[in-house]
Design a protein around this motif. Structure first.
Motif, PDB file in Angstrom:
ATOM      1  N   SER A  60     -13.730   1.838  -2.546  1.00 45.78           N
ATOM      2  CA  SER A  60     -13.527   0.423  -2.897  1.00 45.78           C
ATOM      3  C   SER A  60     -12.571  -0.255  -1.927  1.00 45.78           C
ATOM      4  CB  SER A  60     -12.977   0.305  -4.317  1.00 45.78           C
ATOM      5  OG  SER A  60     -13.865   0.863  -5.236  1.00 45.78           O
ATOM      6  N   GLY A  61     -11.473   0.406  -1.625  1.00 45.40           N
ATOM      7  CA  GLY A  61     -10.503  -0.167  -0.691  1.00 45.40           C
ATOM      8  C   GLY A  61     -11.105  -0.416   0.683  1.00 45.40           C
ATOM      9  N   LEU A 104     -14.307  -0.874   1.345  1.00 46.34           N
ATOM     10  CA  LEU A 104     -15.273  -1.968   1.238  1.00 46.34           C
ATOM     11  C   LEU A 104     -14.571  -3.324   1.170  1.00 46.34           C
ATOM     12  CD1 LEU A 104     -17.954  -0.466  -1.175  1.00 46.34           C
ATOM     13  CD2 LEU A 104     -18.210  -0.996   1.262  1.00 46.34           C
ATOM     14  N   PHE A 105     -13.468  -3.401   0.421  1.00 44.15           N
ATOM     15  CA  PHE A 105     -12.709  -4.664   0.363  1.00 44.15           C
ATOM     16  C   PHE A 105     -12.210  -5.049   1.753  1.00 44.15           C
ATOM     17  CE2 PHE A 105     -11.518  -3.707  -4.275  1.00 44.15           C
ATOM     18  CZ  PHE A 105     -12.570  -4.474  -4.751  1.00 44.15           C
ATOM     19  N   LEU A 106     -11.703  -4.080   2.500  1.00 46.97           N
ATOM     20  CA  LEU A 106     -11.206  -4.374   3.843  1.00 46.97           C
ATOM     21  C   LEU A 106     -12.358  -4.747   4.777  1.00 46.97           C
ATOM     22  CD1 LEU A 106      -8.737  -4.460   5.667  1.00 46.97           C
ATOM     23  CD2 LEU A 106      -9.126  -2.047   6.190  1.00 46.97           C
ATOM     24  N   THR A 107     -13.486  -4.078   4.633  1.00 47.48           N
ATOM     25  CA  THR A 107     -14.639  -4.353   5.497  1.00 47.48           C
ATOM     26  C   THR A 107     -15.168  -5.771   5.293  1.00 47.48           C
ATOM     27  OG1 THR A 107     -15.283  -2.030   5.483  1.00 47.48           O
ATOM     28  CG2 THR A 107     -16.981  -3.610   6.080  1.00 47.48           C
ATOM     29  N   TYR A 108     -15.257  -6.189   4.045  1.00 48.46           N
ATOM     30  CA  TYR A 108     -15.870  -7.487   3.754  1.00 48.46           C
ATOM     31  C   TYR A 108     -14.855  -8.618   3.547  1.00 48.46           C
ATOM     32  CZ  TYR A 108     -20.188  -4.930   3.484  1.00 48.46           C
ATOM     33  OH  TYR A 108     -21.259  -4.155   3.803  1.00 48.46           O
ATOM     34  N   ALA A 109     -13.603  -8.374   3.870  1.00 49.81           N
ATOM     35  CA  ALA A 109     -12.597  -9.433   3.778  1.00 49.81           C
ATOM     36  C   ALA A 109     -12.910 -10.492   4.821  1.00 49.81           C
ATOM     37  CB  ALA A 109     -11.198  -8.852   4.009  1.00 49.81           C
ATOM     38  N   THR A 110     -12.726 -11.756   4.451  1.00 48.73           N
ATOM     39  CA  THR A 110     -13.071 -12.829   5.372  1.00 48.73           C
ATOM     40  C   THR A 110     -11.847 -13.579   5.896  1.00 48.73           C
ATOM     41  OG1 THR A 110     -13.407 -14.319   3.511  1.00 48.73           O
ATOM     42  CG2 THR A 110     -15.338 -13.177   4.374  1.00 48.73           C
ATOM     43  N   GLN A 119       0.838  -1.198   0.000  1.00 50.07           N
ATOM     44  CA  GLN A 119       0.000   0.000   0.000  1.00 50.07           C
ATOM     45  C   GLN A 119       0.876   1.252   0.000  1.00 50.07           C
ATOM     46  OE1 GLN A 119      -2.410   0.496   3.474  1.00 50.07           O
ATOM     47  NE2 GLN A 119      -2.810   2.630   2.971  1.00 50.07           N
TER      48      GLN A 119
END
Length: 125
Positions: free
Chosen positions: A113-114, A116-122, A80
């Motif tokens: 987007s970044g 949201l990707f971090l929020t919904y990472a499993t 990053q």
């Protein structure tokens, strides 16, 4: 007389000038007095504030919440940082060649987007 406009009272227009936008350069003092400057500044400031807050807790979240090793989480933050430095290094060139309104919108979409990707990472797969 040169004959321009003598046959009719209609204004003479330049056909090549019909679709061109007219822009005006502002001095720093004039820009500081416009609402657009302050709204853009606040929008970018709040977005960067959120990114800073996420970065503060990113490694802990990746390690404890997503099950990454400390090395993998640190590598993600390093990637990053490299991407951010590359973006800042190219920003002057990109900003001079493309419409800044579109670039601003794209940056905000990237932040969204970044997050949201971090929020919904499993977790790791």
């Amino acid at each position: 007389m040169d004959g321009i406009g003598t046959r009719s009272r209609e204004p003479v227009s330049d056909p090549g000038n019909e679709n061109k936008e007219t822009t005006r350069d502002f001095t720093a003092r004039e820009a500081l007095r416009t609402p657009a400057f302050w709204l853009l500044s606040l929008g970018h400031g709040f977005a960067l504030f959120v990114v800073w807050g996420v970065n503060t807790h990113a490694i802990t979240h990746m390690k404890e919440g997503l099950g990454y090793t400390i090395e993998t989480a640190s590598f993600a933050i390093m990637l990053q940082t490299v991407a951010q430095l590359s973006g800042v290094s190219l920003a002057f060139w990109i900003g001079d060649r493309f419409d800044k309104r579109i670039l601003s919108a794209l940056c905000m979409l990237g932040h969204m987007s970044g997050l949201l990707f971090l929020t919904y990472a499993t977790g790791q797969r």
